[in-house]
Design an enzyme around this catalytic site. Sequence first.
Site, PDB file in Angstrom:
ATOM      1  N   ILE A  79     -36.109   8.605  -2.024  1.00 36.85           N
ATOM      2  CA  ILE A  79     -36.170   7.922  -0.730  1.00 36.85           C
ATOM      3  C   ILE A  79     -34.995   8.258   0.177  1.00 36.85           C
ATOM      4  O   ILE A  79     -35.137   8.343   1.391  1.00 36.85           O
ATOM      5  CB  ILE A  79     -36.301   6.393  -0.924  1.00 36.85           C
ATOM      6  CG1 ILE A  79     -36.531   5.728   0.428  1.00 36.85           C
ATOM      7  CG2 ILE A  79     -35.096   5.814  -1.653  1.00 36.85           C
ATOM      8  CD1 ILE A  79     -36.941   4.289   0.349  1.00 36.85           C
ATOM      9  N   PHE A  83     -33.281   1.725 -14.415  1.00 38.87           N
ATOM     10  CA  PHE A  83     -33.560   1.239 -15.755  1.00 38.87           C
ATOM     11  C   PHE A  83     -34.523   2.139 -16.519  1.00 38.87           C
ATOM     12  O   PHE A  83     -34.316   2.432 -17.686  1.00 38.87           O
ATOM     13  CB  PHE A  83     -34.136  -0.190 -15.698  1.00 38.87           C
ATOM     14  CG  PHE A  83     -33.072  -1.244 -15.609  1.00 38.87           C
ATOM     15  CD1 PHE A  83     -32.830  -2.095 -16.670  1.00 38.87           C
ATOM     16  CD2 PHE A  83     -32.295  -1.382 -14.472  1.00 38.87           C
ATOM     17  CE1 PHE A  83     -31.840  -3.074 -16.605  1.00 38.87           C
ATOM     18  CE2 PHE A  83     -31.308  -2.342 -14.392  1.00 38.87           C
ATOM     19  CZ  PHE A  83     -31.081  -3.190 -15.459  1.00 38.87           C
ATOM     20  N   THR A 135     -39.164   2.171  -6.174  1.00 41.64           N
ATOM     21  CA  THR A 135     -39.544   1.226  -7.220  1.00 41.64           C
ATOM     22  C   THR A 135     -40.819   1.676  -7.909  1.00 41.64           C
ATOM     23  O   THR A 135     -41.729   2.206  -7.265  1.00 41.64           O
ATOM     24  CB  THR A 135     -39.733  -0.200  -6.661  1.00 41.64           C
ATOM     25  OG1 THR A 135     -40.228  -1.043  -7.692  1.00 41.64           O
ATOM     26  CG2 THR A 135     -40.699  -0.217  -5.486  1.00 41.64           C
ATOM     27  N   SER A 136     -40.879   1.458  -9.210  1.00 39.30           N
ATOM     28  CA  SER A 136     -42.072   1.795  -9.989  1.00 39.30           C
ATOM     29  C   SER A 136     -43.068   0.642 -10.000  1.00 39.30           C
ATOM     30  O   SER A 136     -44.145   0.748 -10.568  1.00 39.30           O
ATOM     31  CB  SER A 136     -41.673   2.141 -11.430  1.00 39.30           C
ATOM     32  OG  SER A 136     -40.987   1.062 -12.030  1.00 39.30           O
ATOM     33  N   ALA A 162     -34.672  -0.043  -7.712  1.00 44.75           N
ATOM     34  CA  ALA A 162     -33.500   0.680  -8.204  1.00 44.75           C
ATOM     35  C   ALA A 162     -33.379   2.089  -7.648  1.00 44.75           C
ATOM     36  O   ALA A 162     -32.273   2.603  -7.470  1.00 44.75           O
ATOM     37  CB  ALA A 162     -33.532   0.724  -9.735  1.00 44.75           C
ATOM     38  N   GLN A 168     -34.893  -5.624  -5.066  1.00 43.36           N
ATOM     39  CA  GLN A 168     -34.720  -6.028  -6.456  1.00 43.36           C
ATOM     40  C   GLN A 168     -33.316  -5.696  -6.941  1.00 43.36           C
ATOM     41  O   GLN A 168     -32.950  -6.032  -8.065  1.00 43.36           O
ATOM     42  CB  GLN A 168     -35.756  -5.316  -7.336  1.00 43.36           C
ATOM     43  CG  GLN A 168     -37.190  -5.628  -6.962  1.00 43.36           C
ATOM     44  CD  GLN A 168     -38.176  -4.771  -7.728  1.00 43.36           C
ATOM     45  OE1 GLN A 168     -38.491  -5.040  -8.885  1.00 43.36           O
ATOM     46  NE2 GLN A 168     -38.675  -3.727  -7.093  1.00 43.36           N
ATOM     47  N   ASN A 169     -32.534  -5.007  -6.120  1.00 43.90           N
ATOM     48  CA  ASN A 169     -31.211  -4.559  -6.521  1.00 43.90           C
ATOM     49  C   ASN A 169     -30.167  -5.666  -6.367  1.00 43.90           C
ATOM     50  O   ASN A 169     -30.309  -6.562  -5.533  1.00 43.90           O
ATOM     51  CB  ASN A 169     -30.793  -3.338  -5.708  1.00 43.90           C
ATOM     52  CG  ASN A 169     -31.712  -2.156  -5.958  1.00 43.90           C
ATOM     53  OD1 ASN A 169     -32.368  -2.078  -6.997  1.00 43.90           O
ATOM     54  ND2 ASN A 169     -31.782  -1.233  -5.012  1.00 43.90           N
ATOM     55  N   ILE A 170     -29.114  -5.556  -7.151  1.00 45.67           N
ATOM     56  CA  ILE A 170     -28.070  -6.577  -7.159  1.00 45.67           C
ATOM     57  C   ILE A 170     -26.718  -6.020  -6.717  1.00 45.67           C
ATOM     58  O   ILE A 170     -25.698  -6.675  -6.861  1.00 45.67           O
ATOM     59  CB  ILE A 170     -27.929  -7.204  -8.567  1.00 45.67           C
ATOM     60  CG1 ILE A 170     -27.571  -6.134  -9.608  1.00 45.67           C
ATOM     61  CG2 ILE A 170     -29.213  -7.925  -8.962  1.00 45.67           C
ATOM     62  CD1 ILE A 170     -27.312  -6.692 -11.010  1.00 45.67           C
ATOM     63  N   CYS A 201     -13.018 -19.645 -15.112  1.00 45.55           N
ATOM     64  CA  CYS A 201     -12.453 -20.243 -13.900  1.00 45.55           C
ATOM     65  C   CYS A 201     -11.151 -20.960 -14.267  1.00 45.55           C
ATOM     66  O   CYS A 201     -10.864 -21.219 -15.443  1.00 45.55           O
ATOM     67  CB  CYS A 201     -13.478 -21.218 -13.323  1.00 45.55           C
ATOM     68  SG  CYS A 201     -12.982 -22.052 -11.805  1.00 45.55           S
ATOM     69  N   ASN A 231     -41.486   7.210  -3.341  1.00 42.03           N
ATOM     70  CA  ASN A 231     -40.873   7.142  -4.666  1.00 42.03           C
ATOM     71  C   ASN A 231     -40.888   8.540  -5.268  1.00 42.03           C
ATOM     72  O   ASN A 231     -41.824   9.318  -5.037  1.00 42.03           O
ATOM     73  CB  ASN A 231     -41.635   6.164  -5.575  1.00 42.03           C
ATOM     74  CG  ASN A 231     -40.799   5.698  -6.746  1.00 42.03           C
ATOM     75  OD1 ASN A 231     -39.658   5.273  -6.579  1.00 42.03           O
ATOM     76  ND2 ASN A 231     -41.354   5.779  -7.948  1.00 42.03           N
TER      77      ASN A 231
END
Length: 238
Positions: free
Chosen positions: A231, A35, A190-191, A24, A103-105, A150, A213
């Site tokens: 980063i 988060f 990321t942690s 994240a 891990q990001n969306i 839908c 990080n």
Amino acid sequence: MTEAVETLKSWVAKAGAIAFFGGAGVSTESGIPDFRSTGGLYHQEWKYPPETILSHTFYKSNPEEFFRFYRAKLLAPEARPNAAHRKLADWEAAGKLTAVVTQNIDGLHQAAGSRHVCELHGSVHRNYCERCGKFHGLDFILEGSGVPRCACGGIVKPDVVLYEEGLDQGVMNDAVDSIARADLLIIGGTSLNVWPAAGLINYFRGERLVLINKSAVARDLSAGLVITEPIGEVMARL
């Protein structure tokens, strides 16, 4: 941290196959909240904890509240790639970087130009009807309200991995292979608290491991280079 950045430049120049594993923190500089940090989603007040709302059980039992939270907190259509996303895309175009494992969306790596992106937790840009299987884009979710449906009447579910759901095995295998083949692994933003994704870095067999990080991480990785800065700021200096 000038010396550390110079070391990273040297390692990148010598590398033949770079893999990047990110979380994240890569997107916070694009305005997307993470988060666990102060001000992150886990520190905001909702009727239910985010972990509960973003679970498969909650999605099934209370879809109205799920989508209210999802639209309000997980979608950021105005966000744009930052220096970290752009630098990674540049390295891939130059033949230096073989894969981004994220891990990001949010899809920001692809927006910056990255092509080989292993999206461990899915993407907000893909949404599918649970009845007929038809896929819908992000705008379909953004432009609607309540529970998206839908044309066939089925609920349109975001193609993201919720709590209680398993990761896609094909994506996991691709990520494992990319990390195992790398001679330089850069872990950023990321942690390393989220499993099983965090366990993927155990497959790295190369000689040079870098950790970038803004705060300390959950595990002692014995990284050869540790840079405790955001980063995006680091990548902008490379």
